[in-house]
Scaffold this motif. Structure first.
Motif, PDB file in Angstrom:
ATOM      1  N   GLU A 161       0.823  -1.214   0.000  1.00 57.93           N
ATOM      2  CA  GLU A 161       0.000   0.000   0.000  1.00 57.93           C
ATOM      3  C   GLU A 161       0.856   1.263   0.000  1.00 57.93           C
ATOM      4  OE1 GLU A 161      -0.139  -1.727   4.274  1.00 57.93           O
ATOM      5  OE2 GLU A 161      -0.199  -2.461   2.203  1.00 57.93           O
ATOM      6  N   THR A 162       2.063   1.200   0.556  1.00 59.76           N
ATOM      7  CA  THR A 162       2.991   2.340   0.523  1.00 59.76           C
ATOM      8  C   THR A 162       3.617   2.491  -0.863  1.00 59.76           C
ATOM      9  OG1 THR A 162       3.508   2.012   2.861  1.00 59.76           O
ATOM     10  CG2 THR A 162       5.049   3.346   1.599  1.00 59.76           C
ATOM     11  N   ALA A 163       3.845   1.365  -1.527  1.00 56.87           N
ATOM     12  CA  ALA A 163       4.520   1.375  -2.826  1.00 56.87           C
ATOM     13  C   ALA A 163       3.598   1.793  -3.976  1.00 56.87           C
ATOM     14  CB  ALA A 163       5.100  -0.007  -3.110  1.00 56.87           C
ATOM     15  N   ILE A 164       2.294   1.590  -3.839  1.00 57.20           N
ATOM     16  CA  ILE A 164       1.364   1.876  -4.943  1.00 57.20           C
ATOM     17  C   ILE A 164       1.443   3.334  -5.412  1.00 57.20           C
ATOM     18  CG2 ILE A 164      -1.089   2.055  -5.575  1.00 57.20           C
ATOM     19  CD1 ILE A 164      -1.551  -0.559  -4.004  1.00 57.20           C
ATOM     20  N   PRO A 165       1.383   4.347  -4.528  1.00 53.75           N
ATOM     21  CA  PRO A 165       1.524   5.731  -5.006  1.00 53.75           C
ATOM     22  C   PRO A 165       2.872   6.007  -5.658  1.00 53.75           C
ATOM     23  CG  PRO A 165       0.611   5.682  -2.784  1.00 53.75           C
ATOM     24  CD  PRO A 165       1.102   4.303  -3.080  1.00 53.75           C
ATOM     25  N   MET A 166       3.933   5.331  -5.199  1.00 46.85           N
ATOM     26  CA  MET A 166       5.253   5.512  -5.817  1.00 46.85           C
ATOM     27  C   MET A 166       5.233   5.064  -7.274  1.00 46.85           C
ATOM     28  SD  MET A 166       7.890   4.187  -2.890  1.00 46.85           S
ATOM     29  CE  MET A 166       7.936   4.876  -1.244  1.00 46.85           C
ATOM     30  N   VAL A 167       4.548   3.948  -7.528  1.00 48.07           N
ATOM     31  CA  VAL A 167       4.428   3.440  -8.900  1.00 48.07           C
ATOM     32  C   VAL A 167       3.654   4.439  -9.762  1.00 48.07           C
ATOM     33  CG1 VAL A 167       3.334   1.644 -10.300  1.00 48.07           C
ATOM     34  CG2 VAL A 167       4.660   1.003  -8.288  1.00 48.07           C
ATOM     35  N   SER A 192      -5.165  -6.196  -7.535  1.00 47.98           N
ATOM     36  CA  SER A 192      -3.893  -6.928  -7.657  1.00 47.98           C
ATOM     37  C   SER A 192      -3.846  -8.113  -6.691  1.00 47.98           C
ATOM     38  CB  SER A 192      -2.708  -5.985  -7.425  1.00 47.98           C
ATOM     39  OG  SER A 192      -2.792  -5.371  -6.152  1.00 47.98           O
ATOM     40  N   SER A 193      -4.446  -7.971  -5.516  1.00 45.99           N
ATOM     41  CA  SER A 193      -4.526  -9.100  -4.567  1.00 45.99           C
ATOM     42  C   SER A 193      -5.320 -10.250  -5.170  1.00 45.99           C
ATOM     43  CB  SER A 193      -5.178  -8.650  -3.253  1.00 45.99           C
ATOM     44  OG  SER A 193      -4.401  -7.689  -2.604  1.00 45.99           O
ATOM     45  N   TRP A 194      -6.402  -9.892  -5.848  1.00 44.50           N
ATOM     46  CA  TRP A 194      -7.239 -10.912  -6.497  1.00 44.50           C
ATOM     47  C   TRP A 194      -6.460 -11.606  -7.627  1.00 44.50           C
ATOM     48  CZ3 TRP A 194      -9.333 -10.690 -11.608  1.00 44.50           C
ATOM     49  CH2 TRP A 194     -10.212 -11.731 -11.896  1.00 44.50           C
ATOM     50  N   LEU A 195      -5.636 -10.834  -8.349  1.00 39.58           N
ATOM     51  CA  LEU A 195      -4.864 -11.410  -9.458  1.00 39.58           C
ATOM     52  C   LEU A 195      -3.777 -12.374  -8.979  1.00 39.58           C
ATOM     53  CD1 LEU A 195      -4.456  -8.252 -11.744  1.00 39.58           C
ATOM     54  CD2 LEU A 195      -5.833 -10.273 -12.226  1.00 39.58           C
ATOM     55  N   VAL A 196      -3.174 -12.090  -7.811  1.00 41.64           N
ATOM     56  CA  VAL A 196      -2.111 -12.970  -7.316  1.00 41.64           C
ATOM     57  C   VAL A 196      -2.633 -14.080  -6.405  1.00 41.64           C
ATOM     58  CG1 VAL A 196      -0.324 -11.199  -7.477  1.00 41.64           C
ATOM     59  CG2 VAL A 196      -1.555 -11.496  -5.323  1.00 41.64           C
ATOM     60  N   ALA A 252       4.090  -5.275  -9.125  1.00 42.46           N
ATOM     61  CA  ALA A 252       4.295  -5.229 -10.578  1.00 42.46           C
ATOM     62  C   ALA A 252       2.956  -5.258 -11.309  1.00 42.46           C
ATOM     63  CB  ALA A 252       5.165  -6.410 -11.018  1.00 42.46           C
ATOM     64  N   LEU A 253       2.016  -6.054 -10.784  1.00 46.83           N
ATOM     65  CA  LEU A 253       0.671  -6.127 -11.383  1.00 46.83           C
ATOM     66  C   LEU A 253      -0.117  -4.841 -11.127  1.00 46.83           C
ATOM     67  CD1 LEU A 253      -0.282  -9.830 -10.565  1.00 46.83           C
ATOM     68  CD2 LEU A 253       0.074  -8.854 -12.844  1.00 46.83           C
ATOM     69  N   VAL A 254       0.181  -4.157 -10.025  1.00 51.44           N
ATOM     70  CA  VAL A 254      -0.449  -2.857  -9.757  1.00 51.44           C
ATOM     71  C   VAL A 254      -0.110  -1.880 -10.878  1.00 51.44           C
ATOM     72  CG1 VAL A 254      -0.284  -0.789  -8.299  1.00 51.44           C
ATOM     73  CG2 VAL A 254      -0.661  -3.017  -7.248  1.00 51.44           C
ATOM     74  N   HIS A 255       1.165  -1.868 -11.274  1.00 51.58           N
ATOM     75  CA  HIS A 255       1.622  -0.988 -12.353  1.00 51.58           C
ATOM     76  C   HIS A 255       0.852  -1.274 -13.643  1.00 51.58           C
ATOM     77  CE1 HIS A 255       5.265   0.732 -14.757  1.00 51.58           C
ATOM     78  NE2 HIS A 255       4.349   1.640 -14.546  1.00 51.58           N
TER      79      HIS A 255
END
Length: 381
Positions: A94-100, A160-164, A319-322
């Motif tokens: 959740e911290t990394a998502i805005p960075m992406v 992305s949680s659903w995808l993984v 990576a899937l979030v991106h």
């Protein structure tokens, strides 16, 4: 002449084989480097990983970090690969998502700099600058829509949680059954750790992170150069055949060409001089730039395959979030007629202003990539 041509063909063929071999080596180095960043982060931070990233816990601050880092490095692929490595080392998704999301905005500064090459001719510069900034405005608009949705509902996190989810075995968040890179990367990572273990305190972990980041940057740069040499003919042919044949062809070709050259900055920057010299229209290349956004996600997905252990699933998730972010943004904004026109209109207005006064370019770059990120980062500390 015939004998010269016949001898040139085997030489070119052997050169290509060497390039393909080097490309495979660079891919391995990329995967190794991501593993190094993750291992170094675990080593340096240990149980205090969360406190190290408190400064980025606010989503808007994370977004600005992504923008500034990508604008400085000039490669969203590099930044997202580093983020994958950090998530592998314990950085919360959740911290990394805005960075992406920020990486998507930061990469657009390259196009703007390329457009400055047309500054001598007022009309050429207007077209080139409009072409460069339509990518900026699309990504700014995408973030303005999806960041609030992420903050309120955790939209991308949930998708992305659903995808993984299918990769989680027996309730354990790991992908041990798919650990095919571990045996290839662990020996060198462990060897590097042994060499750096003589450094005092946690400096060995910091050194491993720095080494990993340097290798990510070098490998992605070399992969881009090699792919451009290997695919130059095919990529150009695809480019000329697809542009102007409709938006779906444009998006597909932008995706494919970006996958081939491993750089969205390269593919979108190719469009700027073509529009500046009036070979193509901004409206024609607009879908191509959206495809470039999607195609650049391949690097982070490749990087995620290097991660092993309990955080492997989270590395794949970011990576899937991106990918999910760029696909959804394209579907929503480009798929909705009135939203589709907004980046074009904004880019045209800014292009007109820049053609009249070059200070508008300085003001725009300074505001979007320096002033606003600095103010937000200071305000959210």
């Amino acid at each position: 002449m015939t004998s010269q041509a016949s001898t040139a063909a085997p030489i070119n063929s052997s050169k290509n084989w060497v390039r393909w071999a080097n490309l495979a080596l660079m891919l391995y180095i990329l995967l190794l480097a991501v593993s190094m960043v993750g291992s170094g982060f675990k080593w340096a931070a240990g149980d205090e990983a969360k406190t190290l990233f408190e400064f980025a816990s606010h989503p808007v601050a994370g977004l600005m970090i992504g923008i500034v880092a990508t604008a400085l490095i000039q490669s969203s692929s590099t930044v997202t690969s580093i983020i994958v490595g950090l998530v592998a080392g314990g950085l919360p998704v959740e911290t990394a998502i805005p960075m992406v999301m920020g990486a998507n905005i930061g990469t657009t500064v390259t196009n703007t700099l390329v457009s400055l090459g047309h500054a001598r001719c007022k009309e050429e510069f207007r077209r080139a600058f409009t072409c460069a900034t339509v990518h900026d405005f699309f990504n700014l608009m995408a973030v303005s829509i999806f960041l609030p949705l992420e903050m309120m509902f955790g939209l991308l996190d949930k998708i992305s949680s659903w995808l993984v989810a299918p990769l989680m075995f027996e309730g354990n968040l790991s992908m041990k059954g798919m650990d095919f890179m571990g045996p290839l990367t662990k020996p060198l990572v462990n060897g590097s750790k042994d060499l750096l273990s003589s450094l005092p305190g946690d400096w060995g972990g910091v050194a491993l992170i720095v080494l990993g980041i340097a290798l990510i940057f070098a490998s992605i740069t070399m992969m881009g150069k090699l792919m451009r040499k290997l695919m130059v003919g095919r990529a150009k042919e695809l480019l000329h055949n697809a542009i102007g044949r409709g938006p779906l062809h444009g998006i597909a070709s932008g995706t494919l060409v970006t996958i081939l050259v491993q750089s969205s900055s390269t593919t979108t920057s190719l469009m700027v001089p073509l529009v500046g010299t009036n070979v193509l229209k901004v409206r024609d290349v607009y879908p191509f730039t959206l495809g470039a956004n999607i195609g650049t996600c391949i690097t982070a997905l490749l990087a995620a395959t290097a991660v092993t252990g309990p955080n492997a699933v989270f590395a794949l998730q970011i990576a899937l979030v991106h990918l999910t972010f760029n696909v959804l943004a394209t579907l929503l904004i480009f798929g909705t007629p009135f939203l589709r026109e907004i980046p074009l209109k904004c880019a045209e207005m800014l292009g007109d202003a820049a053609a009249k006064n070059k200070l508008a370019v300085v003001a725009y770059l300074g505001l979007v990539f320096v002033v606003v990120p600095s103010i937000v980062m200071l305000a959210t500390q």
